[in-house]
Motif scaffolding. Sequence first.
Motif, PDB file in Angstrom:
ATOM      1  N   ASP A   1      -3.393   2.618  -5.780  1.00 44.12           N
ATOM      2  CA  ASP A   1      -2.149   2.658  -5.017  1.00 44.12           C
ATOM      3  C   ASP A   1      -1.950   1.455  -4.100  1.00 44.12           C
ATOM      4  O   ASP A   1      -1.190   1.525  -3.152  1.00 44.12           O
TER       5      ASP A   1
ATOM      6  N   LYS B   1       1.978   1.978   9.218  1.00 43.33           N
ATOM      7  CA  LYS B   1       2.132   3.031   8.214  1.00 43.33           C
ATOM      8  C   LYS B   1       2.714   4.287   8.837  1.00 43.33           C
ATOM      9  O   LYS B   1       2.405   4.562   9.973  1.00 43.33           O
TER      10      LYS B   1
ATOM     11  N   ASP C   1       0.861  -1.178   0.000  1.00 45.15           N
ATOM     12  CA  ASP C   1       0.000   0.000   0.000  1.00 45.15           C
ATOM     13  C   ASP C   1       0.899   1.230   0.000  1.00 45.15           C
ATOM     14  O   ASP C   1       1.703   1.419   0.914  1.00 45.15           O
ATOM     15  N   MET C   2       0.791   2.042  -1.044  1.00 50.69           N
ATOM     16  CA  MET C   2       1.623   3.240  -1.128  1.00 50.69           C
ATOM     17  C   MET C   2       1.169   4.219  -0.034  1.00 50.69           C
ATOM     18  O   MET C   2      -0.021   4.329   0.252  1.00 50.69           O
TER      19      MET C   2
END
Length: 393
Positions: A110, A164, A15-16
């Motif tokens: 993305d 993240k 996941d960008m």
Amino acid sequence: MNTLPNSNRIIVHIDMDAFFASVEQLLHPEYRGKPVIVGARPGQRGVVSTASYEARTYGIHSAMPISKAYQLCPKGIFVSGNHKTYSDFSRKIQRLFSTFTPLVEMASIDEAFLDVTGCPHLPENWRRLGEFIRGQISETIHLPASIGIAPNKFLAKIASDLKKPQGLVTVTESEKQRFLAPLPIQRMWGVGEKSASMLIRDGIRTIGDMQKYDENYLARRYGKFGSHLFYLAHGIDNRPVTNDHIRKSIGRETTFQHDSNDRKYLYTILGTLAQDIGTRLRAKGILGTTITLKVRYNNFSTHTKRKTLSLPQDADHIIFNVSKELFDSISIAQKVRLLGISVSGLCPSAHAEQMDLFNQQQDTQNELYASIDQIRKKYGTNSIIMGNTLPNS
Ligand SMILES: [Mg+2]
């Protein structure tokens, strides 16, 4: 219980991080380390599409009106965004992923699932595998990404989200029950707010709470959904990774931070969604026949309405007009918390041309949209906007 097929697979979810904002920071070095808000410029109508991590510290998030974001961070860098550029990066990313394995499923612009089971050229150790992939993304694409590696899609997707940005989390077959146990049930695929509150009423707050019940009990109490929950709670998910080109639909949805029944605001959202989907369809060279509108109210009831067109389409204004027509046919006495549009019944544009589905008018429209995409590429997504997405209140 069918656990065997999963346990030997290696699924990577990538996941960008703050994708659109990260692309802007890459292309404009002067934006780096600063709050970047992609969506619209102050004074324009519109909502935040993506906020950089720097902007998120000001409380800015996706789907927030630009005016609100500006109040929170007047010194932020506001850009209207350029979907053509983001699609180009997405394709670059997809091409890189295809060098790791042929089994790449782009789950959105993305994020992707990769099935790398039995790929001898990749590191065997999962941490080294994750670092290798992240290193390749960083060297080739120069963008940050978070990675989850697990024996199935459900676990890999949760894993990529936990640390993240630039996270790397691995979950092996033997760790999966312990990994899931402390997580809130909302993390489970298919558990929305409504089913979450039902489960919490029953004393099930975490996936660990769910693990205490056997399948028969959960199936008796919650029906088919109960069995689904049982398997997920134990980290079992047999969904295969399917290649992008056999994907069934293209869609996008937005959950609002604040529920709304302001029709003009909701039209603006529909316009943004339609524009995004149209740009993606044209970038991929595909057309869609059925347009589905999804509306979730603040009581969490969800309604979908769909319309099938006589010819496959990829034009923003057609997707918008049909969605708006569907939206106008439903009540908004209840406030709305989520809007989504998806287009299905996909076929390649070339195929439609061969079938001679286009007439003169269609050719003119195609030329018009080719120009629009060019201008958007050069001057930004919101440089040309459909009149309807700019309500004049
Ligand atoms: Mg992302």
